[in-house]
Write a protein that holds these residues in place. Structure first.
Motif, mmCIF file in Angstrom:
data_model
loop_
_atom_site.group_PDB
_atom_site.id
_atom_site.type_symbol
_atom_site.label_atom_id
_atom_site.label_comp_id
_atom_site.label_asym_id
_atom_site.label_seq_id
_atom_site.Cartn_x
_atom_site.Cartn_y
_atom_site.Cartn_z
ATOM 1 N N ILE A 1 0.870 -1.177 0.000
ATOM 2 C CA ILE A 1 0.000 0.000 0.000
ATOM 3 C C ILE A 1 0.908 1.229 0.000
ATOM 4 O O ILE A 1 1.877 1.305 0.765
ATOM 5 N N CYS B 1 -4.521 -3.319 -0.750
ATOM 6 C CA CYS B 1 -5.589 -2.578 -0.056
ATOM 7 C C CYS B 1 -6.732 -3.511 0.344
ATOM 8 O O CYS B 1 -7.470 -3.234 1.288
ATOM 9 N N LEU C 1 -11.224 -1.078 0.369
ATOM 10 C CA LEU C 1 -11.983 -0.405 -0.687
ATOM 11 C C LEU C 1 -12.647 -1.396 -1.631
ATOM 12 O O LEU C 1 -13.508 -1.016 -2.424
HETATM 13 S S1 SF4 Z 1 -7.810 1.945 -0.500
HETATM 14 FE FE1 SF4 Z 1 -7.695 1.887 1.724
HETATM 15 S S2 SF4 Z 1 -5.773 0.836 2.175
HETATM 16 FE FE2 SF4 Z 1 -5.673 1.496 0.049
HETATM 17 S S3 SF4 Z 1 -4.634 3.478 0.144
HETATM 18 FE FE3 SF4 Z 1 -6.843 3.892 0.122
HETATM 19 S S4 SF4 Z 1 -7.413 4.027 2.279
HETATM 20 FE FE4 SF4 Z 1 -5.398 3.040 2.190
#
Ligand code: SF4
Length: 467
Positions: A105, A404, A408
């Motif tokens: 990430i 991630c 999401l």
């Molecule tokens: S999707 Fe979630 S885990 Fe990935 S960068 Fe964005 S906030 Fe962070």
């Protein structure tokens, strides 16, 4: 001056006629979701990436966390990664891909590799870029057209910001973590309370936090409406950075420390606002609603709309209805279907250690699907060296590859239907975890681990005997 003013001034290219500042960006972090269109826009104008050496890319949002063989089964994910590979190759931008051993990430790998340093300006096409503020950097989450701007010019046009100092003092109770501090801050100040502000986190509680914990706090600044969040750099910061791959070495490191120290807010800096929070009163916290400000301590009951100000009654009622809760219900005992330890908020080695400490010797409840998704390949490897993967798999958790994942759900890791997920991530918006009607309860990784074992929301302090 505050750190924000010092960093801002040091990176100002010029004041724009509209009152904005054209700010130079020291480090641009790129990932596969917000960059393809930006590269296309550059190509359409015949422009090149202005500073490839200040740009670095990785892949995180769409990567499958189980089977990572190429081409990915998900055609759209495969297309996105292929586009990133082509764009990086053409522009001379380094890409930390799945073969690199350093993928992860974007907000986990920047600090882990020593790319993130105090006094920097950082931009990334992801909201949680504020994470990097833990190092005393000023870090902006940006949209796709701004990604284009930074690729083309290494600059951003930004509105001025006010600074709110949030002083947290006192010793944290057992079972209370950085996640609980930031959820407390957001509950008190509101999800829009930080609009127009940079949040400076200070006070003896913050000073005692590790860098991992400071990152958890700064990560969720954006959930409180703040544009950026930061902690002044100190010895903890410098000790973390020493020896990391992209950190300065030898005399250059010592020279950098002198400069980094000088960028911290002055003792007599003036703030636009100051908020004081007593950490001793904070208890393990769980969100019950559809934004990160809607939370209670684990031993509290949910608010009743009738007890609230008229202005907030409607949003409260909407959240209760969506979640299927009644005002006055206890949060403790809420049955969960999924437990997710992961995300840029809480998937660092120390998070995994705390979750493993709770899990060790127990087994995930029969009806719960539980997964641990390390924040980076580096975190995964370090956890495996310590045997944490065995602790999790012995207990019935899935041990996944870095990405991630379910934060999401732009990959195969998603909630189904009305599932309830105990999650160490940062957003509990409707539909955030893949199902439009799925429900997310945000909490610390230790609380997620405890919920996985119990099959319902429990107080982690009762499972660990208060240690
Ligand atoms: S999707 Fe979630 S885990 Fe990935 S960068 Fe964005 S906030 Fe962070």
């Amino acid at each position: 001056m505050t750190l924000l003013e010092k960093v801002w001034n040091a990176h100002t290219v010029r004041k724009l006629p509209n009152g904005q500042t054209q700010l130079f960006v020291g480090l641009h972090l790129v990932h596969e979701v917000t960059s393809p269109q930006a590269f296309d826009m550059l190509r359409a104008r015949g422009w090149k990436v202005r500073f490839p050496g200040r740009t670095i890319a990785t892949v995180d949002h769409i990567v499958p966390t189980r089977d990572q063989r190429r081409p990915f089964l998900d055609v759209m994910a495969e297309d996105m990664l292929a586009a990133l590979e082509r764009n990086c190759r053409a522009a001379g931008v380094p890409l930390l891909d799945l073969q690199s051993g350093s993928q992860g990430i974007v907000h986990v790998i920047g600090p882990e590799l020593g790319l993130t340093q105090p006094g920097m300006t950082i931009a990334c096409g992801d909201s949680h870029t504020s994470t990097h503020g833990a190092f005393g950097a000023v870090a902006f989450g940006i949209g796709t057209s701004q990604v284009r701007d930074v690729l083309a010019s290494q600059c951003l046009a930004l509105d001025p910001l006010k600074v709110r100092r949030i002083e947290v003092s006192g010793t944290l109770g057992s079972g209370v973590y950085a996640k609980d501090i930031i959820l407390e801050i957001i509950r008190r100040l509101g999800v829009n309370g930080g609009a127009g502000y940079a949040y400076e986190y200070a006070g003896d509680t913050i000073e005692r936090l590790t860098m991992d914990e400071r990152m958890t706090i700064c990560n969720m600044s954006i959930e409180g409406g703040a544009r950026v969040g930061y902690v002044n750099p100190d010895q903890t910061t410098f000790d973390y950075l020493r020896g990391r791959r992209f950190a300065p070495e030898g005399d250059a490191f010592d020279a950098a420390v002198t400069w980094w120290r000088s960028m911290a807010s002055d003792a007599d800096a003036r703030y636009d606002d100051t908020v004081r929070i007593d950490a001793r009163g904070i208890r393990p916290t769980v969100t019950w609603g559809i934004n990160p400000g809607q939370s209670v301590y684990v031993d509290e009951r949910l608010p009743r709309p009738s007890d609230m100000e008229p202005a907030t009654r409607a949003s409260l009622a909407e959240a209760l209805e969506f979640m299927g809760f009644q005002g006055g219900d206890p949060i403790k005992g809420t049955r969960i279907d999924v437990a997710f330890v992961g995300s840029c908020t809480n998937a660092r080695l120390s998070d995994l250690r705390e979750a493993a400490r709770v899990v060790r010797g127990h087994h995930v409840a029969a009806h719960v699907k539980a997964l641990v998704v390390p924040g980076s390949q580096g975190v995964r490897a370090a956890a495996e060296r310590e045997g944490l993967d065995r602790v999790f798999t012995d207990a019935g958790f899935d041990w996944r590859n870095a990405g991630c994942s379910m934060c999401l759900a732009m990959n195969q890791d998603r909630l189904e239907g009305r599932e309830v997920c105990a999650s160490s991530s940062n957003r509990n918006f409707k539909g955030r975890q893949g199902s439009p009607i799925g429900r997310t309860l945000l909490m610390s990784p230790a609380m997620v681990a405890a919920a996985a074992i119990a099959g319902e929301v429990v107080d982690v302090r009762e499972m660990t005997g208060g240690n």
